[in-house]
Design a protein around this motif. Structure first.
Motif, PDB file in Angstrom:
ATOM      1  N   HIS A 196      13.088  44.483 -16.167  1.00  0.00           N
ATOM      2  CA  HIS A 196      13.917  43.217 -16.881  1.00  0.00           C
ATOM      3  C   HIS A 196      12.907  42.102 -16.982  1.00  0.00           C
ATOM      4  O   HIS A 196      12.319  41.760 -15.712  1.00  0.00           O
ATOM      5  CB  HIS A 196      15.257  42.966 -16.485  1.00  0.00           C
ATOM      6  N   GLY A 197      12.745  41.604 -17.783  1.00  0.00           N
ATOM      7  CA  GLY A 197      11.874  40.078 -18.109  1.00  0.00           C
ATOM      8  C   GLY A 197      10.564  40.578 -18.694  1.00  0.00           C
ATOM      9  O   GLY A 197       9.955  39.791 -18.817  1.00  0.00           O
ATOM     10  N   TYR A 198      10.490  41.771 -18.926  1.00  0.00           N
ATOM     11  CA  TYR A 198       8.995  42.224 -19.831  1.00  0.00           C
ATOM     12  C   TYR A 198       9.364  43.249 -20.841  1.00  0.00           C
ATOM     13  O   TYR A 198      10.529  43.642 -20.963  1.00  0.00           O
ATOM     14  CB  TYR A 198       8.170  43.139 -18.501  1.00  0.00           C
ATOM     15  N   ILE A 236       4.298  43.247 -20.843  1.00  0.00           N
ATOM     16  CA  ILE A 236       4.197  41.767 -21.007  1.00  0.00           C
ATOM     17  C   ILE A 236       5.319  41.034 -20.663  1.00  0.00           C
ATOM     18  O   ILE A 236       6.363  41.402 -21.094  1.00  0.00           O
ATOM     19  CB  ILE A 236       3.403  41.148 -22.018  1.00  0.00           C
ATOM     20  N   GLU A 237       5.276  39.793 -20.162  1.00  0.00           N
ATOM     21  CA  GLU A 237       6.551  39.081 -19.668  1.00  0.00           C
ATOM     22  C   GLU A 237       6.806  38.293 -21.004  1.00  0.00           C
ATOM     23  O   GLU A 237       6.298  38.452 -22.170  1.00  0.00           O
ATOM     24  CB  GLU A 237       6.002  37.684 -18.812  1.00  0.00           C
ATOM     25  N   ASP A 238       8.407  38.299 -20.960  1.00  0.00           N
ATOM     26  CA  ASP A 238       9.213  37.774 -22.119  1.00  0.00           C
ATOM     27  C   ASP A 238       9.071  36.263 -22.149  1.00  0.00           C
ATOM     28  O   ASP A 238       9.108  35.489 -20.906  1.00  0.00           O
ATOM     29  CB  ASP A 238      10.690  38.064 -21.804  1.00  0.00           C
ATOM     30  N   GLY A 239       8.647  35.859 -23.275  1.00  0.00           N
ATOM     31  CA  GLY A 239       8.216  34.359 -23.299  1.00  0.00           C
ATOM     32  C   GLY A 239       9.649  33.481 -23.252  1.00  0.00           C
ATOM     33  O   GLY A 239       9.358  32.226 -22.449  1.00  0.00           O
ATOM     34  N   GLU A 240      10.748  33.908 -23.705  1.00  0.00           N
ATOM     35  CA  GLU A 240      11.912  32.971 -23.431  1.00  0.00           C
ATOM     36  C   GLU A 240      12.207  32.783 -21.928  1.00  0.00           C
ATOM     37  O   GLU A 240      12.565  31.804 -21.614  1.00  0.00           O
ATOM     38  CB  GLU A 240      13.189  33.712 -24.373  1.00  0.00           C
ATOM     39  N   ILE A 241      12.115  33.860 -21.239  1.00  0.00           N
ATOM     40  CA  ILE A 241      12.553  33.653 -19.841  1.00  0.00           C
ATOM     41  C   ILE A 241      11.389  32.699 -18.972  1.00  0.00           C
ATOM     42  O   ILE A 241      11.822  31.933 -18.115  1.00  0.00           O
ATOM     43  CB  ILE A 241      12.420  35.078 -19.116  1.00  0.00           C
ATOM     44  N   ARG A 292      10.309  27.526 -16.489  1.00  0.00           N
ATOM     45  CA  ARG A 292       9.544  26.403 -16.674  1.00  0.00           C
ATOM     46  C   ARG A 292      10.307  25.231 -16.651  1.00  0.00           C
ATOM     47  O   ARG A 292      10.265  24.138 -15.700  1.00  0.00           O
ATOM     48  CB  ARG A 292       8.484  26.589 -17.747  1.00  0.00           C
ATOM     49  N   LYS A 293      11.393  25.334 -17.459  1.00  0.00           N
ATOM     50  CA  LYS A 293      12.105  24.114 -17.506  1.00  0.00           C
ATOM     51  C   LYS A 293      12.953  23.883 -16.310  1.00  0.00           C
ATOM     52  O   LYS A 293      13.274  22.687 -15.711  1.00  0.00           O
ATOM     53  CB  LYS A 293      13.046  24.180 -18.863  1.00  0.00           C
ATOM     54  N   LEU A 294      13.591  24.929 -15.679  1.00  0.00           N
ATOM     55  CA  LEU A 294      14.341  24.830 -14.367  1.00  0.00           C
ATOM     56  C   LEU A 294      13.664  24.414 -13.134  1.00  0.00           C
ATOM     57  O   LEU A 294      14.072  23.545 -12.692  1.00  0.00           O
ATOM     58  CB  LEU A 294      14.939  26.258 -14.281  1.00  0.00           C
ATOM     59  N   SER A 295      12.332  24.882 -13.240  1.00  0.00           N
ATOM     60  CA  SER A 295      11.587  24.354 -12.085  1.00  0.00           C
ATOM     61  C   SER A 295      11.275  22.930 -12.337  1.00  0.00           C
ATOM     62  O   SER A 295      11.001  22.165 -11.246  1.00  0.00           O
ATOM     63  CB  SER A 295      10.284  25.327 -12.043  1.00  0.00           C
ATOM     64  N   ASP A 296      10.815  22.573 -13.335  1.00  0.00           N
ATOM     65  CA  ASP A 296      10.528  21.031 -13.623  1.00  0.00           C
ATOM     66  C   ASP A 296      11.756  20.391 -13.141  1.00  0.00           C
ATOM     67  O   ASP A 296      11.496  18.968 -12.596  1.00  0.00           O
ATOM     68  CB  ASP A 296      10.121  20.716 -14.868  1.00  0.00           C
ATOM     69  N   VAL A 302      15.355  34.177 -14.098  1.00  0.00           N
ATOM     70  CA  VAL A 302      14.797  32.686 -14.400  1.00  0.00           C
ATOM     71  C   VAL A 302      14.924  32.243 -13.076  1.00  0.00           C
ATOM     72  O   VAL A 302      14.008  31.436 -12.689  1.00  0.00           O
ATOM     73  CB  VAL A 302      15.670  32.309 -15.446  1.00  0.00           C
ATOM     74  N   LYS A 303      16.025  32.135 -12.406  1.00  0.00           N
ATOM     75  CA  LYS A 303      15.772  31.462 -11.049  1.00  0.00           C
ATOM     76  C   LYS A 303      14.754  31.885 -10.204  1.00  0.00           C
ATOM     77  O   LYS A 303      14.368  31.173  -9.491  1.00  0.00           O
ATOM     78  CB  LYS A 303      17.307  31.665 -10.376  1.00  0.00           C
ATOM     79  N   THR A 304      14.698  33.378 -10.069  1.00  0.00           N
ATOM     80  CA  THR A 304      13.471  33.812  -9.284  1.00  0.00           C
ATOM     81  C   THR A 304      12.219  33.241  -9.317  1.00  0.00           C
ATOM     82  O   THR A 304      11.333  32.897  -8.606  1.00  0.00           O
ATOM     83  CB  THR A 304      13.635  35.305  -9.074  1.00  0.00           C
ATOM     84  N   LYS A 305      11.893  33.356 -10.872  1.00  0.00           N
ATOM     85  CA  LYS A 305      10.616  32.705 -11.385  1.00  0.00           C
ATOM     86  C   LYS A 305      10.417  31.411 -10.810  1.00  0.00           C
ATOM     87  O   LYS A 305       9.393  30.754 -10.814  1.00  0.00           O
ATOM     88  CB  LYS A 305      10.421  33.132 -12.873  1.00  0.00           C
ATOM     89  N   ALA A 306      11.388  30.614 -11.517  1.00  0.00           N
ATOM     90  CA  ALA A 306      11.478  29.042 -10.912  1.00  0.00           C
ATOM     91  C   ALA A 306      11.288  28.685  -9.670  1.00  0.00           C
ATOM     92  O   ALA A 306      10.472  28.029  -9.170  1.00  0.00           O
ATOM     93  CB  ALA A 306      12.763  28.356 -11.494  1.00  0.00           C
ATOM     94  N   MET A 307      11.834  29.621  -8.799  1.00  0.00           N
ATOM     95  CA  MET A 307      11.605  29.308  -7.371  1.00  0.00           C
ATOM     96  C   MET A 307      10.193  29.890  -6.845  1.00  0.00           C
ATOM     97  O   MET A 307       9.660  29.126  -6.023  1.00  0.00           O
ATOM     98  CB  MET A 307      12.541  30.393  -6.336  1.00  0.00           C
ATOM     99  N   GLU A 308       9.618  30.806  -7.456  1.00  0.00           N
ATOM    100  CA  GLU A 308       8.410  31.135  -7.182  1.00  0.00           C
ATOM    101  C   GLU A 308       7.242  30.050  -7.521  1.00  0.00           C
ATOM    102  O   GLU A 308       6.313  29.715  -6.937  1.00  0.00           O
ATOM    103  CB  GLU A 308       8.062  32.401  -7.774  1.00  0.00           C
ATOM    104  N   SER A 309       7.635  29.728  -8.845  1.00  0.00           N
ATOM    105  CA  SER A 309       6.712  28.339  -9.071  1.00  0.00           C
ATOM    106  C   SER A 309       6.885  27.198  -8.206  1.00  0.00           C
ATOM    107  O   SER A 309       5.814  26.530  -8.015  1.00  0.00           O
ATOM    108  CB  SER A 309       6.983  28.055 -10.900  1.00  0.00           C
TER     109      SER A 309
END
Length: 376
Positions: free
Chosen positions: A101-103, A111-116, A121-125, A175-182
């Motif tokens: 999920h997410g690819y 490849i990664e899903d662009g929307e996710i 990115r918006k959530l992390s900012d 999305v939350k997991t990726k935002a936390m990683e960034s």
């Protein structure tokens, strides 16, 4: 019938005769016709080498193609020469594969899903802005929070609405997991007293999120000695400049009023001369003041005092007391014959040119005074 000896003798004679007359080909050089030259030899050698390379490449490509088609995909965690490795970020089972999920599939890659990624990115900012503003507030006022636990950040993330994904979907969790990683890449981390990971906005980044009020307050505290020394001087300079401005404004207005006074008195003198009466040549100063000044200007006594000073300095004007209805009044009278406009070039008012509305107002004042004289 020939004997054997005679036939043998004939054969030997025939051989000797053939050896006495050799064939024409025997006399030709074999190196010039039968073997190729050096240039032709290298050409043949190059063609042969190219043919060998092409044959080898075709054979290798064919083997790889056949091998690739024949080998299935290995299951996750399995490695064998009989199957191909499972693609990255994919789940393989029984020769079939699917991206996690997410690819999304792109050929034989995931490849990664662009929307996710965009939502992460918006959530992390947004989380980074929240944390850095809190740190900046703590640096300015001492109020606010600096260190945040991961659980607290996840709870803050729940308050951020993602219209593209529902809150209970796997995409929202990703999305939350990726935002936390960034965020962990940008923020400072430490272990708290309970062993949990805590994050903090770097001081250099928090400085950029300080409010304008905080920056002004810090600048004032940093330059307090300079301000203590310069503020009184600045205030005194401003007051001096303001007084100079007011004085110039007062002088300009007084000169305008003085010009109107001269025109009114000159007109009164000329009219008295034309009619042959002497009582109409003078004007009461207080009445002229009330007619020329606005109610706001009457409260400024310095303005009319300046006009009186200009009248006293003018030799063409005469100032004296006159008893009017039993009360002494200061009156002004024009003493010089001729027009005021002809004397402006020589007098003090050569720099001031009265406008047409000033002349009209002076005439209007004179007519009012004439109407008021019998009753006053």
């Amino acid at each position: 019938m020939k004997s054997p000896e005679k036939s043998r003798h004939d054969k030997q004679k025939k051989k000797r005769k053939d050896s006495a007359h050799p064939l024409p080909l025997i006399g030709i050089d074999p190196s010039s016709n039968l073997l190729p030259s050096r240039h032709e030899f290298f050409q043949v050698l190059a063609v042969a080498a190219i043919a060998v390379i092409v044959a080898f490449s075709c054979n290798l490509a064919t083997k790889k193609l056949l091998l690739h088609r024949s080998k299935p995909l290995c299951d996750n965690g399995e490695f064998s020469g009989l199957c191909e490795p499972c693609p990255t970020n994919a789940v393989c089972s029984e020769g079939k594969w699917q991206c996690v999920h997410g690819y999304m599939k792109h050929g034989r890659l995931c490849i990664e899903d662009g929307e996710i990624n965009q939502a992460a990115r918006k959530l992390s900012d947004w989380i980074l802005l929240h944390i850095c503003r809190s740190s900046a507030r703590f640096m300015c006022t001492g109020a606010g929070k600096v260190w945040f636990k991961e659980e607290e950040i996840l709870n803050i993330m729940d308050g951020y609405k993602l219209p593209e994904f529902s809150s209970d979907s796997n995409s929202h969790v990703l999305v939350k997991t990726k935002a936390m990683e960034s965020l962990l890449v940008v923020l400072e981390t430490r272990k708290g007293y309970d062993g949990t990971k805590e994050v903090k906005c770097p001081d250099a980044l928090a400085e950029k999120h300080k409010s304008v009020t905080c920056l002004v307050h810090e600048w004032v505290l940093k330059h307090v000695l300079f301000l203590v020394a310069t503020i009184p001087m600045t205030i005194a300079l401003i007051r001096i400049c303001w007084r100079i401005h007011q004085s110039r404004k007062l002088s300009t207005r007084a000169e305008q009023l003085y010009t109107q006074v001269c025109e009114v008195l000159e007109e009164a003198a000329l009219m008295a001369k034309d009619t042959g009466t002497e009582g109409d040549s003078w004007v009461v100063a207080s009445r002229l003041r009330d007619h020329l000044l606005s109610p706001k200007e009457r409260t400024n006594s310095a303005l009319w005092k300046k006009v009186e000073a200009l009248v006293q300095e003018d030799s063409r004007l005469d100032q004296y007391q006159k008893l009017i209805k039993g009360e002494p009044k200061i009156v002004w009278e024009w003493q010089v014959e001729g027009s005021l406009r002809s004397n402006k070039v020589k007098g003090k008012s050569s720099k001031m040119k009265a406008d047409e509305h000033i002349v009209e107002s002076s005439q209007h004042v004179r007519r009012k005074l004439q109407l008021c004289e019998p009753d006053c």
